[in-house]
Design a protein around this motif. Sequence first.
Motif, short mmCIF file in Angstrom:
data_model
loop_
_atom_site.label_atom_id
_atom_site.label_comp_id
_atom_site.label_asym_id
_atom_site.label_seq_id
_atom_site.Cartn_x
_atom_site.Cartn_y
_atom_site.Cartn_z
N LEU A 98 21.62 13.17 1.43
CA LEU A 98 22.28 11.95 1.90
C LEU A 98 21.60 11.34 3.12
O LEU A 98 21.85 10.17 3.45
CB LEU A 98 23.75 12.25 2.21
N VAL A 99 20.77 12.09 3.82
CA VAL A 99 20.05 11.54 4.97
C VAL A 99 18.55 11.42 4.71
O VAL A 99 17.80 11.05 5.59
CB VAL A 99 20.28 12.40 6.24
N ARG A 100 18.14 11.69 3.48
CA ARG A 100 16.70 11.71 3.18
C ARG A 100 16.06 10.35 3.35
O ARG A 100 14.89 10.25 3.76
CB ARG A 100 16.47 12.25 1.77
N SER A 101 16.76 9.26 3.05
CA SER A 101 16.15 7.94 3.18
C SER A 101 15.80 7.62 4.62
O SER A 101 14.94 6.79 4.90
CB SER A 101 17.09 6.86 2.62
N ARG A 102 16.46 8.29 5.56
CA ARG A 102 16.16 8.09 6.98
C ARG A 102 15.23 9.17 7.52
O ARG A 102 14.35 8.89 8.31
CB ARG A 102 17.47 8.06 7.78
N VAL A 103 15.44 10.40 7.11
CA VAL A 103 14.65 11.51 7.64
C VAL A 103 13.27 11.57 7.02
O VAL A 103 12.26 11.78 7.70
CB VAL A 103 15.40 12.84 7.40
N ALA A 105 9.97 12.67 5.66
CA ALA A 105 9.17 13.88 5.85
C ALA A 105 9.38 14.53 7.20
O ALA A 105 8.83 15.59 7.48
CB ALA A 105 7.68 13.55 5.67
N SER A 106 10.18 13.91 8.05
CA SER A 106 10.40 14.47 9.38
C SER A 106 11.32 15.69 9.31
O SER A 106 12.12 15.85 8.39
CB SER A 106 11.02 13.42 10.31
N GLU A 107 11.22 16.52 10.32
CA GLU A 107 12.04 17.72 10.38
C GLU A 107 13.34 17.42 11.13
O GLU A 107 13.35 16.68 12.11
CB GLU A 107 11.28 18.83 11.11
N LEU A 108 14.43 17.98 10.63
CA LEU A 108 15.70 17.89 11.34
C LEU A 108 15.77 19.01 12.36
O LEU A 108 15.65 20.19 12.02
CB LEU A 108 16.87 17.98 10.36
N LEU A 109 15.96 18.63 13.62
CA LEU A 109 15.96 19.58 14.72
C LEU A 109 17.32 19.59 15.40
O LEU A 109 18.02 18.58 15.43
CB LEU A 109 14.90 19.18 15.75
N PRO A 110 17.71 20.72 16.00
CA PRO A 110 18.91 20.72 16.84
C PRO A 110 18.62 19.93 18.11
O PRO A 110 17.68 20.24 18.85
CB PRO A 110 19.16 22.20 17.12
N VAL A 111 19.39 18.88 18.38
CA VAL A 111 19.10 18.01 19.52
C VAL A 111 20.13 18.16 20.64
O VAL A 111 19.80 17.99 21.82
CB VAL A 111 19.02 16.53 19.09
N VAL A 112 21.36 18.46 20.29
CA VAL A 112 22.42 18.57 21.30
C VAL A 112 23.40 19.65 20.86
O VAL A 112 23.72 19.77 19.67
CB VAL A 112 23.17 17.23 21.48
N ARG A 113 23.88 20.42 21.84
CA ARG A 113 24.96 21.37 21.60
C ARG A 113 26.18 20.92 22.40
O ARG A 113 26.09 20.65 23.60
CB ARG A 113 24.55 22.78 22.02
N LEU A 114 27.31 20.82 21.72
CA LEU A 114 28.56 20.43 22.36
C LEU A 114 29.57 21.56 22.23
O LEU A 114 29.91 21.97 21.12
CB LEU A 114 29.13 19.16 21.72
N ARG A 115 30.04 22.04 23.36
CA ARG A 115 31.13 23.03 23.36
C ARG A 115 32.36 22.37 23.96
O ARG A 115 32.30 21.78 25.05
CB ARG A 115 30.72 24.26 24.17
N SER A 116 33.45 22.45 23.22
CA SER A 116 34.67 21.74 23.64
C SER A 116 35.88 22.67 23.59
O SER A 116 36.03 23.47 22.66
CB SER A 116 34.94 20.55 22.70
#
Length: 500
Positions: A98-103, A105-116
Amino acid sequence: MADTKREIERKYESDDSGLPDLTGVAGVAAVIDKGVAHLDATYYDTHDERLAASSITLRRRIGGTDAGWHLKFPVAPGVRDEIQAPLSDTLPDALAGLVRSRVRASELLPVVRLRSDRDVRHLMNADGQLLAEVSVDAVHAQRLAGGDGSAQWTELEVELADGGDPAFLDRVEKRLRKAGVRPSKSASKLARALAETAPKKRPPASVEDPVTAGDHVLAYLRVQRDAIVEYDPAVRQDVEDSVHSMRVATRRLRSTFKTFGKVLDREVTDPIGEDLKWLAGELGKDRDREVLSERLSAALDEVPPTLVHGPVARRLDHWAGDRPGGASARLIGVLDSRRYLSLLDALDEVLSEPPLLKAAGKKPEKVLPKAVKKAFGKVSALVEQAVELEPGTDRDVAVHEARKKTKRTRYAAEAATPALGKSAKALTSAMKGLQNLLGEHQDSVMARGTLSELSALAHAAGESAFTYGLLYGREEQRAAAVEAELPGFWDGIKDGADAL
């Protein structure tokens, strides 16, 4: 298997004073304390944050009642569609697509961690039904990629219960505002985290109004490129009308490349146009048969039962084929193919480094009308040719060619409307009407061809071909009605280009 739900919520700034008393909100009979949940979410994106740029969030969250993978697409302010998948170590394929049209060949990386730490309350009505969930979230954000900043804040969130009346959120907001609580400036926790943990303040993106002819053409192309990317996940989920909408965007792009060949170098755009033609064809394979099947089935429903001889409905269903739920594996394969993803990259490159020709730098009033009038002239020649021909195959072909050129003229006028105003808008409307009229004729031609095939199959199987002949005759009448209407219809619009 991924599940989808519509999320309607509002976010507010909090000063850590907790939740104001909401028992006075109309319709609220009880506020139930559901305790504190500890949530730990990691958000994923490309290195250049393409998902965030489109207000899309992808996270893996543990804790709470809905641990797992969550993918959210914006629908409207405060409204998002959330697709959920079970918790796993790696991103599920259903969400990755579902996100391939935007991603790409790029790699999906962890960008932010949220603890709530989420302090939850349920707002209930007198019947014990949930109206909304309200939470006070103490958030700690940590940047994982593109820096190492951190931030903390507290926010208040009100999420409408499934099937609830959005007007209820207005009543809650009125009470919150009286208590000094104000709407959040950020649309999501992720947006706020990215802004507050960035290594340096990002300048706002500048959006300049189009000035030159090239600016206007590129602005129109950009809208169509964005439409393809945005409809991609909808097509994969088999959302109604998404295939048609994506196909129209591909046609608009290809048509614009051809029409405005004096603005953009066709040596660069023609190969892209061929890939767009391929994509439109792939999108149309299932769609065209589906539309024709609906037409024939509706026509059969209008036939009195006494005139339906043989298993006509069953043969129509067999011809249409069983359409499985969800997008076909063939179509998803197209959207996952290297050719499609390369096409998206090529469109990006044309928009970022456009192959502009000399005319691109001129005033739009000088360049765009010429291209639109040229396209209109081709329509005019084909329509007048069709009107002069006798009914039959040659006229059918001429009408079909006129319809294709009508689409091109419509799209050209659309692209020119921001620069040329009412005259281009009027021509767009006229071409849309002509396209619909000629489209009815072409649909009749295609229906008659299919009825001839089905009739032959029925005859070979020893079945009566009477009903197919009846339907064929009715389709001939529909085409004849269009042919009779066309001359007068054309006389009413052929001066439309003169105002440009």
